[in-house]
Every structure is written in C-alpha cells, then in structure tokens.
Design an enzyme around this catalytic site. Structure first.
Site, PDB file in Angstrom:
ATOM      1  N   HIS A 176     -53.887  51.264 -59.507  1.00  0.00           N
ATOM      2  CA  HIS A 176     -55.674  51.756 -59.909  1.00  0.00           C
ATOM      3  C   HIS A 176     -55.738  52.593 -58.829  1.00  0.00           C
ATOM      4  O   HIS A 176     -56.695  53.835 -58.986  1.00  0.00           O
ATOM      5  CB  HIS A 176     -56.417  50.805 -60.536  1.00  0.00           C
ATOM      6  CG  HIS A 176     -57.728  51.475 -60.841  1.00  0.00           C
ATOM      7  ND1 HIS A 176     -58.066  51.773 -62.243  1.00  0.00           N
ATOM      8  CD2 HIS A 176     -59.125  52.018 -60.001  1.00  0.00           C
ATOM      9  CE1 HIS A 176     -59.419  52.436 -62.033  1.00  0.00           C
ATOM     10  NE2 HIS A 176     -59.271  52.464 -60.896  1.00  0.00           N
ATOM     11  N   GLU A 177     -55.636  51.367 -57.783  1.00  0.00           N
ATOM     12  CA  GLU A 177     -56.192  52.362 -56.224  1.00  0.00           C
ATOM     13  C   GLU A 177     -56.057  53.374 -56.045  1.00  0.00           C
ATOM     14  O   GLU A 177     -56.323  54.377 -55.397  1.00  0.00           O
ATOM     15  CB  GLU A 177     -56.472  50.859 -55.618  1.00  0.00           C
ATOM     16  CG  GLU A 177     -57.924  49.380 -55.479  1.00  0.00           C
ATOM     17  CD  GLU A 177     -58.888  50.651 -56.515  1.00  0.00           C
ATOM     18  OE1 GLU A 177     -59.261  51.608 -56.229  1.00  0.00           O
ATOM     19  OE2 GLU A 177     -59.110  49.225 -57.411  1.00  0.00           O
ATOM     20  N   HIS A 223     -62.365  57.936 -62.471  1.00  0.00           N
ATOM     21  CA  HIS A 223     -61.184  57.125 -63.510  1.00  0.00           C
ATOM     22  C   HIS A 223     -61.316  58.000 -64.851  1.00  0.00           C
ATOM     23  O   HIS A 223     -62.234  58.381 -65.450  1.00  0.00           O
ATOM     24  CB  HIS A 223     -63.580  56.481 -63.489  1.00  0.00           C
ATOM     25  CG  HIS A 223     -63.432  54.989 -62.570  1.00  0.00           C
ATOM     26  ND1 HIS A 223     -63.757  54.526 -61.733  1.00  0.00           N
ATOM     27  CD2 HIS A 223     -62.113  54.672 -61.481  1.00  0.00           C
ATOM     28  CE1 HIS A 223     -63.459  53.765 -60.941  1.00  0.00           C
ATOM     29  NE2 HIS A 223     -62.538  53.490 -60.945  1.00  0.00           N
ATOM     30  N   HIS A 247     -56.759  56.509 -57.572  1.00  0.00           N
ATOM     31  CA  HIS A 247     -56.972  57.064 -56.353  1.00  0.00           C
ATOM     32  C   HIS A 247     -57.074  57.782 -55.210  1.00  0.00           C
ATOM     33  O   HIS A 247     -57.403  58.461 -54.895  1.00  0.00           O
ATOM     34  CB  HIS A 247     -58.256  56.421 -55.990  1.00  0.00           C
ATOM     35  CG  HIS A 247     -59.495  55.040 -56.789  1.00  0.00           C
ATOM     36  ND1 HIS A 247     -59.962  56.274 -58.368  1.00  0.00           N
ATOM     37  CD2 HIS A 247     -59.516  53.594 -58.109  1.00  0.00           C
ATOM     38  CE1 HIS A 247     -60.627  55.888 -59.545  1.00  0.00           C
ATOM     39  NE2 HIS A 247     -59.971  54.382 -58.714  1.00  0.00           N
TER      40      HIS A 247
END
Lengths: 400, 92
Positions: free
Chosen positions: A118-119, A128, A122
């Site tokens: 997930h990170e 998101h 980014h």
C-alpha cells in the site's frame, strides 16, 4: 483510483533499507518488502533495484512516534505507516510505525507485505482509493491467501506509468511551489547555509539580502539580517541599521544571527538562534535569564531540531507557530509549550516554500513568508498562498 | 456535564481532529480544528462515513467511532475533498 500529486520521471527505481523491525528476522523483512515492490511490477514497466551505499528513491524506515518528519506516529494501532509521493529528498520514502506488531500474515499481527505494498503505491504516485477492495483503500483490511494487485490499483499504476512508457524528466519546479530538500547519507535533511554577512562585515543591503527574522514589536517592524537589525514604521521606510548586541542588552556578543523572533501578548520578546532561545523585557534580557540562552527543548521541541527557521503569530487564531524545515509546531496559549500533536507537515500551508527564512504577521494582520529574495502573502481562509506570489522582497519595503 | 455528555463532547472533538488529520476538512479548520459551520462538519462526516462504507448520518455515531479506531495508513484521503465537491454539486 486517485492519482497523487507527482510521479517518477523514470521507471527504474531504487530502494534502500534504512533499518529493520525487531519483530521478525531481517531476511524475512527483506523478503516481504521485495515482494511488496514486486506487486507493482506485474504488467508495468517499473523495476526496483536495491542500493546500500547511496541515497535511494524509496528509503524504507521503521520508526516510533516522532521521527524527524512532520508526521509523528501514534503508538500501537490507528496509523500504521505513511509514504511520500514521488520527488527528490524524502519524496518516495516509506515509513512504518515500529510500535505495531509486524507479521508475515494477517492473522498474527499487522501484515507487513500488505501495508508495504500500500505504502509503495503512494511512493509511486497513487493516492487513496474509495474502493474497499483496492489495495489503496486507506483502512487496513487484512488478507488471506496469495496476494495479487486488484484491478483498481492496476488501472491506477498503468495510468501513471503505462506498460512501456519512455523516461520523462521532471519539469522545472515553478517558483512558489514547495521545493524539496536534498538528503544526506544518514537520511536526515540538510538545508543551505544562510547567506547572512559574517563578523566584520558592514551592514548588508536589506533590499537584496536573505532575511533571518522579523516581527512587529509595538507597531514597528524589526528586521534582522546577520548581526544587524532595522526598525521600520508603518510606512515600511528603512532606518539606519543597528548592531544587534548594541541594542538588545544581554544577547551574546558573538551571536552570528537571529533565526526567529516574536513578541508575546505580555510584550515579552522571544529570540531564537540555533537551538537556544532568549526572552527580553523591552530591550533587556529578563533578569536571571542565562546569557547563553535556554534550550528550545524546553518548549518540547525534539532534541534533533537544531534551528527554528521562523516564528509567527497567525492572525486567524492568534496562536504562535514555530517552523523548522518542513515541520511546524503550534504553541499553547501561554507560548510556553508546543501543543501535543505537533510537529505537523508544512504542506498544510499550501504553496509556502520550505525551508522558510522568516515569517511574520504584518501590521494589517496578513501572514507573510520569506525565502531567499522572495516573499509570499498567505490567504488564511483558503489556507494557501495568494495568487501572484512570490514577489521580490525589494517590492515589500518602501525605499527599495 | 454528565458522563454521557462528556463522552459525546470528546467523541466530537476526536472526530474533528480525525477529519482534519485525514483531509476531510479544508481551509483554516484543518489547522485550527474549528469549523466554519455545522454544515461543513456534517458534510465532512458524511464523506468519511461514505468512504468507510457506513450509513451517511452526518453525526459521529458509534459506527463512525469504530471506523476511526480502525488501523489505517497515515496519508490523507485524497478523495475526501473530491467527495465533498460531488456532494455540494449534487445538492445544488
């Protein structure tokens, strides 16, 4: 999917482990992180290479609470990790809260693979997603079985990098936009040294010098550059410079510069230089206040902060703010301590460049930020700099 | 204040802090944690509830409280502002 604010100009990216979590063997952490990066390479042109002796695009750090950025972690639970959108300096870096119980699966703690993937989304430029089935959904959902990149995220990443995209170059950053700072090998940022004059120099030209600090004291602007200061009335006319120690009785004579200054509501004046501060009553140091100053850690500023760049009162809520690099703190109503959930990231003050040289609330209640030879007027209601800025400092003073 | 009232006040203040932290509030309220109007707060809570898959009540109820305690990423919810715009547009 929602794209973030930036993408990488190339698809061959590097990563580096700054440290490891004690929750599992290093080899396990390395495998999970590599697997998390691999998630983003399926059907995309992205490649990731580990480096060990240079700065990498993606620096991977495990840390607790305050860790030298504007986003301190909060202990076990709630916030698990965060990452920065692509860019130089801390751009692309991924930080994991080491107060969490990191594990290799979703049943025995927090699944590092899932959170890291997930990170890295980014770090590659994705924001998101509102879809609960997406990897980029903000809340941790856990996972069972073999993880594959969900379609929403695949659409997002291929929208940013395609499947065979040519390398692009970063466009020149426009003036007034946030400038990223360079990193140094230990992972901590460095800032350019101020260009203030040194001992023995005569007074500099205030129209063409970097401002160290300024504030309004009883309707007059006090402007500090190197060992000198100027007093300006409401017409912003520049008077003759005076050497700081010849007026502010009690400041060390060898003080090279004032970094920040503000006047408290009780008319006491607080000076910052390096990691020390001094409090004055009019132009005399408070009685019994040590000449060498007190450490800024007394305000609960972390010990690794070596300098306050700016201090200003914000007209919107009449509270005093301290700025250092890309972090800022709000002081309590007595200006004796910083509020508990700070520092925060200067990105909140949209369009304000970091590091700022100085900031103050002028006589009309407008907040002004200074960097180099430019200044920015701030639009409080919209929480961003006014259109048409930056302008040259020389336009601000009446006599330049 | 009664215990219930104190608990509710704390929930309200925690909610505002959460909304500001994750980008559901824009403008100075993001820093001051004051809201310009009750409408802004209701809109922001509804946006959070929509993102969390909860009924859009616009008040910090127990489900919203549970959502705010769920582990999550520390980055802002980039869709939050977009959501509020959609909501306003639809309303007009």
């Amino acid at each position: 999917f929602i794209p973030g604010t930036s993408t990488w100009p190339r698809t061959n990216l590097t990563f580096r482990f700054v440290n490891y979590t004690p929750d599992m063997p290093q080899a396990q952490t390395r495998k999970l992180i590599v697997d998390a990066l691999k998630v983003w390479t399926v059907s995309t042109p992205l490649t990731f290479t580990e480096v060990t002796d240079t700065m990498a695009d993606i620096m991977i750090l495990f840390a607790k609470k305050y860790h030298s950025d504007g986003h301190p972690f909060d202990g076990t639970g709630s916030v698990l990790a965060h990452a920065f959108f692509p860019g130089p300096g801390k751009g692309g870096d991924a930080h994991f809260d080491d107060d969490e119980n990191w594990s290799t699966n979703s049943s025995g703690g927090i699944d590092l693979l899932l959170v890291a993937a997930h990170e890295f989304g980014h770090a590659l430029g994705l924001g998101h997603s509102e879809k609960p089935s997406a990897l980029m959904y903000p809340w941790y959902m856990g996972f069972e079985g073999e993880f594959e990149l969900p379609h929403d995220d695949w659409q997002g990443i291929t929208n940013l990098y395609g499947t065979g995209i040519k390398d692009r170059t970063f466009p020149e950053r426009e003036k007034g936009k946030v400038k990223y700072k360079p990193n140094v090998p230990d992972g901590k940022p460095v800032y350019p040294e101020p260009t203030s004059p040194t001992a023995g120099d005569g007074p500099p030209d205030p129209c063409n010098s970097h401002i160290d600090a300024l504030t309004v004291i009883r309707t007059e602007i006090f402007l500090f550059i190197g060992k000198w200061f100027w007093r300006l009335g409401p017409q912003k006319l520049i008077n003759k410079p005076v050497e700081i120690h010849k007026f502010w009785y009690g400041l060390p004579k060898d003080l090279e510069r004032i970094d920040a200054v503000f006047e408290r509501p009780d008319n006491k004046i607080v000076f910052f230089s390096g990691d020390r501060f001094w409090v004055f009553n009019a132009n005399h140091l408070l009685s019994r206040f040590p000449v060498e100053g007190r450490p800024i850690t007394e305000f609960n500023i972390p010990a690794d902060v070596k300098k306050i760049d700016a201090a200003f009162q914000w007209s919107y809520n009449k509270r005093t703010y301290l700025v250092s690099g890309d972090m800022y703190w709000k002081m309590d109503e007595n200006n004796s301590f910083v509020e508990y959930d700070y520092p925060r990231d200067m990105g909140t003050w949209k369009g304000v460049p970091v590091p700022v040289d100085a900031a103050f609330m002028d006589q009309s209640g407008t907040t002004i930020f200074f960097q180099g030879l430019d200044y920015w007027q701030f639009y409080d209601m919209k929480m961003r700099v006014q259109r048409g800025y930056p302008r040259r400092i020389s336009h601000y003073w009446s006599q330049c | 204040a009664s215990r219930t009232e104190r608990k509710y006040r704390k929930l309200q203040s925690d909610t505002v802090k959460y909304l500001a932290q994750f980008g559901y509030l824009s403008g100075p309220s993001q820093e001051t944690q004051n809201l310009r109007s009750k409408e802004d707060l209701v809109r922001a809570i509804k946006s959070l509830q929509r993102a969390g898959g909860l009924p859009e009540t616009g008040v910090p109820d127990s489900r919203t409280e549970a959502l705010m305690k769920k582990p999550r990423c520390g980055n802002m919810d980039d869709f939050a502002q977009t959501g509020i715009d959609h909501f306003s547009r639809k309303k007009r």
